[in-house]
Write a protein that holds these residues in place. Structure first.
Motif, PDB file in Angstrom:
ATOM      1  N   TYR B  61     -11.154  -9.762  -4.607  1.00 56.57           N
ATOM      2  CA  TYR B  61     -11.845  -8.476  -4.607  1.00 56.57           C
ATOM      3  C   TYR B  61     -12.502  -8.211  -5.951  1.00 56.57           C
ATOM      4  CZ  TYR B  61      -9.167  -7.512  -0.405  1.00 56.57           C
ATOM      5  OH  TYR B  61      -8.638  -7.566   0.852  1.00 56.57           O
ATOM      6  N   THR B  62     -12.029  -8.920  -6.961  1.00 47.13           N
ATOM      7  CA  THR B  62     -12.501  -8.603  -8.291  1.00 47.13           C
ATOM      8  C   THR B  62     -12.470  -9.846  -9.156  1.00 47.13           C
ATOM      9  OG1 THR B  62     -11.953  -7.304 -10.242  1.00 47.13           O
ATOM     10  CG2 THR B  62     -10.143  -7.819  -8.791  1.00 47.13           C
ATOM     11  N   GLU B  66      -6.462 -12.269 -15.169  1.00 47.08           N
ATOM     12  CA  GLU B  66      -5.011 -12.194 -15.044  1.00 47.08           C
ATOM     13  C   GLU B  66      -4.490 -12.880 -13.794  1.00 47.08           C
ATOM     14  OE1 GLU B  66      -4.162  -8.024 -15.349  1.00 47.08           O
ATOM     15  OE2 GLU B  66      -5.183  -7.924 -17.275  1.00 47.08           O
ATOM     16  N   THR B 282       2.621  -2.422  13.908  1.00 49.84           N
ATOM     17  CA  THR B 282       3.363  -2.225  12.664  1.00 49.84           C
ATOM     18  C   THR B 282       4.425  -1.142  12.828  1.00 49.84           C
ATOM     19  OG1 THR B 282       1.813  -0.585  11.844  1.00 49.84           O
ATOM     20  CG2 THR B 282       1.382  -2.873  11.261  1.00 49.84           C
ATOM     21  N   ILE B 376       3.367  -7.157   6.989  1.00 48.82           N
ATOM     22  CA  ILE B 376       3.830  -5.762   6.915  1.00 48.82           C
ATOM     23  C   ILE B 376       5.178  -5.624   7.617  1.00 48.82           C
ATOM     24  CG2 ILE B 376       3.358  -3.408   7.743  1.00 48.82           C
ATOM     25  CD1 ILE B 376       1.474  -4.032   5.578  1.00 48.82           C
ATOM     26  N   ASP B 379       8.068  -7.218   5.744  1.00 43.80           N
ATOM     27  CA  ASP B 379       8.241  -6.834   4.341  1.00 43.80           C
ATOM     28  C   ASP B 379       9.598  -6.207   4.032  1.00 43.80           C
ATOM     29  OD1 ASP B 379       6.921  -6.606   1.688  1.00 43.80           O
ATOM     30  OD2 ASP B 379       7.421  -4.509   1.990  1.00 43.80           O
ATOM     31  N   ARG B 380      10.068  -5.359   4.931  1.00 47.00           N
ATOM     32  CA  ARG B 380      11.331  -4.654   4.637  1.00 47.00           C
ATOM     33  C   ARG B 380      12.472  -5.624   4.421  1.00 47.00           C
ATOM     34  NH1 ARG B 380      12.520  -0.216   8.976  1.00 47.00           N
ATOM     35  NH2 ARG B 380      14.355   0.357   7.789  1.00 47.00           N
ATOM     36  N   GLU B 413      -0.135 -15.175  -3.404  1.00 49.66           N
ATOM     37  CA  GLU B 413      -0.997 -15.258  -4.591  1.00 49.66           C
ATOM     38  C   GLU B 413      -0.203 -15.398  -5.873  1.00 49.66           C
ATOM     39  OE1 GLU B 413      -0.865 -10.826  -3.441  1.00 49.66           O
ATOM     40  OE2 GLU B 413      -1.483 -12.634  -2.399  1.00 49.66           O
ATOM     41  N   SER B 481       5.509  -9.510  -6.927  1.00 47.08           N
ATOM     42  CA  SER B 481       4.351  -8.632  -7.102  1.00 47.08           C
ATOM     43  C   SER B 481       4.360  -7.578  -5.997  1.00 47.08           C
ATOM     44  CB  SER B 481       3.078  -9.455  -7.032  1.00 47.08           C
ATOM     45  OG  SER B 481       3.025 -10.143  -5.813  1.00 47.08           O
ATOM     46  N   PRO B 482       3.881  -6.371  -6.310  1.00 47.15           N
ATOM     47  CA  PRO B 482       3.931  -5.335  -5.285  1.00 47.15           C
ATOM     48  C   PRO B 482       3.060  -5.718  -4.096  1.00 47.15           C
ATOM     49  CG  PRO B 482       2.617  -4.611  -7.158  1.00 47.15           C
ATOM     50  CD  PRO B 482       3.255  -5.895  -7.549  1.00 47.15           C
ATOM     51  N   LEU B 483       3.516  -5.357  -2.930  1.00 50.51           N
ATOM     52  CA  LEU B 483       2.750  -5.716  -1.737  1.00 50.51           C
ATOM     53  C   LEU B 483       1.555  -4.790  -1.585  1.00 50.51           C
ATOM     54  CD1 LEU B 483       2.612  -7.348   1.003  1.00 50.51           C
ATOM     55  CD2 LEU B 483       3.688  -5.367   2.004  1.00 50.51           C
ATOM     56  N   ILE B 484       0.394  -5.397  -1.570  1.00 49.10           N
ATOM     57  CA  ILE B 484      -0.791  -4.642  -1.184  1.00 49.10           C
ATOM     58  C   ILE B 484      -1.669  -5.619  -0.437  1.00 49.10           C
ATOM     59  CG2 ILE B 484      -1.660  -4.934  -3.549  1.00 49.10           C
ATOM     60  CD1 ILE B 484      -3.328  -2.364  -2.896  1.00 49.10           C
ATOM     61  N   ILE B 485      -1.909  -5.310   0.797  1.00 48.49           N
ATOM     62  CA  ILE B 485      -2.565  -6.304   1.630  1.00 48.49           C
ATOM     63  C   ILE B 485      -3.544  -5.602   2.556  1.00 48.49           C
ATOM     64  CG2 ILE B 485      -0.652  -6.216   3.282  1.00 48.49           C
ATOM     65  CD1 ILE B 485      -1.142  -9.121   3.868  1.00 48.49           C
ATOM     66  N   GLU B 486      -4.722  -6.162   2.618  1.00 49.55           N
ATOM     67  CA  GLU B 486      -5.701  -5.531   3.489  1.00 49.55           C
ATOM     68  C   GLU B 486      -5.461  -5.945   4.929  1.00 49.55           C
ATOM     69  OE1 GLU B 486      -9.846  -6.168   2.779  1.00 49.55           O
ATOM     70  OE2 GLU B 486     -10.318  -4.514   4.132  1.00 49.55           O
ATOM     71  N   LEU B 487      -5.618  -4.999   5.835  1.00 50.83           N
ATOM     72  CA  LEU B 487      -5.487  -5.312   7.248  1.00 50.83           C
ATOM     73  C   LEU B 487      -6.890  -5.333   7.840  1.00 50.83           C
ATOM     74  CD1 LEU B 487      -2.532  -2.887   8.026  1.00 50.83           C
ATOM     75  CD2 LEU B 487      -2.431  -5.239   7.256  1.00 50.83           C
TER      76      LEU B 487
END
Lengths: 72, 657
Positions: B61-62, B66, B282, B376, B379-380, B413, B481-487
């Motif tokens: 995305y960017t 890092e 989900t 998702i 994840d728990r 990642e 790493s914190p979970l952030i994932i695009e659906l």
């Protein structure tokens, strides 16, 4: 104002993201501070939010650093 | 022939892979970027007499230094010949794609934007005036519909033409406003004479953003204190963190541009089906259920469809081995072909149908968008053991075959997650271990065969969790790493792409694993054949002697006889060979009777535990080496040997108590 990890499903506005690293992660996906989002799925487990065509799943740890405000 | 290089960049789920496949067809290969385990795809095509090499950059995305895959993209774009940078843009999320364009434009490349999925956007009532976008952003746009193969001729032509042009000096450079622009100029001044391999303005922006990698790059050669003061001044002025200011500025610019170019707006933008499906898939109760169901289906298909193909190959190899035994060559050559090459290489080739099918279903789940939902859902649970949801997918694949499972860790990642997941995958009881369980439970646990086998699967999972806990707390102090994932929106898979993708990966596996397994096969054959060729694999031959040396180690596990050790040695090839080896050593006809003499209930169980845990098979080991490096592959080897040995003793002693 509440943490994203604590809210029910519904419409919210993002007021702040307290950790810079997390802010960057979310912004890069296209969700910015000030945006109105819809919470599709709330805790327990990851939270799912939607902004326009963007749907994002956010882990609990991350959601704790996102401050939101209910939109009526 | 003239050769031009095209790099494809873009956000995940914008159809990068589809476009890559459409351009290159099957003329492509998968590998790794040097020094890292991020997948690298390269291919080529020829258009109007020019050879175009296409490099697929990691989807991001960017551009920050890092993250491993973003660093790769930055380095490739700045340090290699790149004639055209093709940016995949998602017509449904144009703003975000254009945000990425702003970032990329700082790298001074010839850029073409491939506006993809225009059909889906039109369905949602979105269309863009491409001419207007081109005027505002000063880059060439081409519209495509990737999964319908529409627009690629235009794209090839545009790329061809772009290659002839010099890098446009008129290129769109974003303006961040006076305060920030003057700060950028100031930093650029400090960077003079540093000879950085990146454009100065790009580095200045990264330093301003406090990108750790770029800050570290310059921190010793400039007066960083001054830059720091500059940043504090700006943050005071804007009253928010500078990175947020920059991001908001960029989105501000882009929002204006995109709104201006938007021409149709029939209805409110909504992806209703996706949203409805998401609520089910989900859901805290229905989510896990559908997840299990889909996994069940995947396994059924992979093995259901794979079985006949595997059986067929088995017959082919058996036939060929039979023929080889009667070749008019000296005895040792025939034996080398039959016992060494055919059975060694054959043992790997037998996996091919399953591996291909695994990759196939993996791609389908990925393509439809289900994979991120699965992350998702899981994840728990995964969080409790110190990983996040995405790791669940490769772990589950491990029950089928560890090899594609470990290759599947590429979706993670973060290096820590990748290594931890890969270290625990070998404990997931793959299908090759089932024959061992079936043989032993059939003899010693006839009453509750199912239960015993289930307990072994469960124990594999426990060993996996133990490994994650152990290595996670000793070698990787850092948090997951914190979970952030695009659906991404749900869509139908693009079959052609899925097929090409699975085939390329299977080929890669065959090439890498095949050659070394061939070598391993030769060594094992040698050990079994010499010094007395008439007693292949007997105690008096090297392999038997080796078995006799090792066997005392297993005295306390209850199977301290040389045959068991030899079986375990052969199991390194592929775990189902454990059964085959017993067959050779005891003779197939007497197998049951002999095993009854040598094993007791307790030692049978401890032997199954050992077979389950003791070490990754040769193919798995090679993939481990490829994916997480030799060091960790060796760690995995010794760790699993140790765990297997320890638990086989433990179980034997407890059961005998």
């Amino acid at each position: 104002m509440k943490k994203l990890s604590e809210v029910e499903e519904g419409k919210y506005k993002i007021v702040d993201i307290t950790k810079p690293g997390k802010l960057r992660k979310l912004c890069n996906i296209g969700v910015l501070v000030g945006d109105t989002i819809e919470v599709i799925k709330s805790c327990p487990g990851p939270i799912i939010i939607k902004k326009g065509n963007i749907t994002v799943g956010i882990g609990h740890g991350m959601a704790m650093d996102i401050i939101v405000e209910k939109v009526k | 022939m003239e050769e031009k290089v095209i790099a494809i960049a873009g956000n995940p789920n914008t159809g990068k892979t589809t476009t890559f496949n459409a351009l290159t067809g099957t003329r492509q290969q998968v590998g790794n970027w040097p020094g890292v385990t991020v997948e690298k795809k390269e291919g080529y095509y020829i258009y109007k007499g020019v050879k175009f090499k296409v490099v697929d950059l990691p989807g991001t995305y960017t551009l920050t230094g890092e993250s491993e895959d973003q660093k790769i993209a930055i380095d490739f774009l700045t340090q290699n010949q790149v004639d055209v940078l093709l940016l995949m843009a998602d017509a449904l999320n144009l703003e975000r794609s254009m945000y990425f364009l702003i970032l990329l434009s700082e790298l001074n490349k010839n850029i073409i934007v491939d506006l993809n999925m225009v059909d889906l956007a039109e369905k949602e009532g979105i269309d863009y005036d491409v001419k207007h976008l081109e005027k505002l952003l000063k880059v060439k746009f081409v519209k495509t519909i990737g999964n319908k193969n529409i627009g690629f001729e235009d794209l090839k032509e545009a790329i061809y033409r772009k290659c002839k042009e010099p890098v446009s000096s008129e290129c769109f450079i974003s303006n961040y406003g006076d305060e920030i622009e003057s700060a950028i100029s100031e930093i650029i001044n400090y960077l003079k004479n540093l000879n950085l391999p990146y454009p100065e303005r790009f580095v200045a922006l990264k330093v301003l953003e406090k990108d750790e990698y770029f800050v570290n790059l310059i921190i010793n050669s400039v007066n960083y204190e001054r830059i720091n003061n500059l940043i504090s001044r700006l943050e005071k002025f804007f009253n928010k963190p500078i990175e947020r200011v920059l991001i908001e500025k960029r989105y501000g610019i882009i929002h204006g541009v995109v709104q201006e170019a938007l021409i149709e707006k029939k209805k409110e933008l909504k992806l209703e089906i996706t949203e409805k499906l998401d609520r089910i898939l989900t859901n805290n109760f229905l989510g896990p259920l559908t997840f299990l169901f889909i996994m069940f289906l995947t396994f059924t298909f992979v093995f259901g469809i794979g079985k006949p193909a595997t059986k067929f190959l088995e017959v082919v190899f058996e036939k060929f081995g039979g023929i080889a035994a009667n070749f008019p060559f000296p005895f040792w050559i025939n034996s080398l072909i039959k016992d060494g090459i055919v059975s060694g290489v054959g043992s790997v080739v037998l996996f091919l149908p399953n591996i291909f099918l695994f990759f196939f279903f993996f791609s389908v789940l990925e393509d439809t968008g289900y994979m991120s939902r699965a992350a998702i859902v899981a994840d728990r649970l995964m969080h409790k053991i110190g990983l996040h949801g995405k790791s669940a997918i490769p772990l589950i694949l491990g029950f089928g075959c560890n090899v594609p499972a470990i290759m599947g860790t590429r979706i993670l990642e973060n290096k820590r997650d990748k290594i931890l997941t890969s270290l625990s995958i070998p404990f997931m009881s793959c299908s090759a271990r089932l024959p061992v369980y079936l043989l032993f439970t059939g003899i010693f646990f006839q009453e509750n065969q199912g239960l015993i086998i289930f307990s072994l699967y469960l124990f594999g999972i426990i060993a996996g969790i133990l490994s994650i806990k152990f290595f996670g707390s000793t070698f990787f102090k850092k948090e997951s790493s914190p979970l952030i994932i695009e659906l991404p929106p749900f869509r139908f898979p693009y079959w052609q792409g899925v097929l090409v993708e699975s085939w390329t990966k299977t080929k890669y596996f065959l090439k890498k694993a095949g050659t070394i397994i061939f070598l391993g096969a030769l060594i094992l054959w040698f050990l079994s054949y010499f010094p007395d060729p008439t007693k292949y694999g007997a105690q008096s031959n090297f392999i038997g002697r080796l078995g006799s040396i090792i066997s005392p180690l297993f005295k306390f596990s209850g199977f301290g006889f040389w045959q068991a050790s030899v079986a375990l040695i052969f199991g390194i090839y592929a775990k189902e060979l454990v059964v085959g080896t017993f067959g050779i050593l005891f003779g197939v006809g007497n197998l049951m009777e002999s095993l009854k003499i040598y094993f007791t209930t307790a030692s049978a169980y401890s032997f199954m535990i050992m077979s389950l845990l003791y070490m990754p098979c040769l193919a798995t080991f090679l993939v481990l080496k490829k994916e997480i490096g030799m060091k960790w592959a060796i760690v995995s080897l010794f760790w699993s040997l140790f765990i297997g040995w320890l638990f086989s003793i433990l179980f034997y002693q407890i059961l005998n108590f």
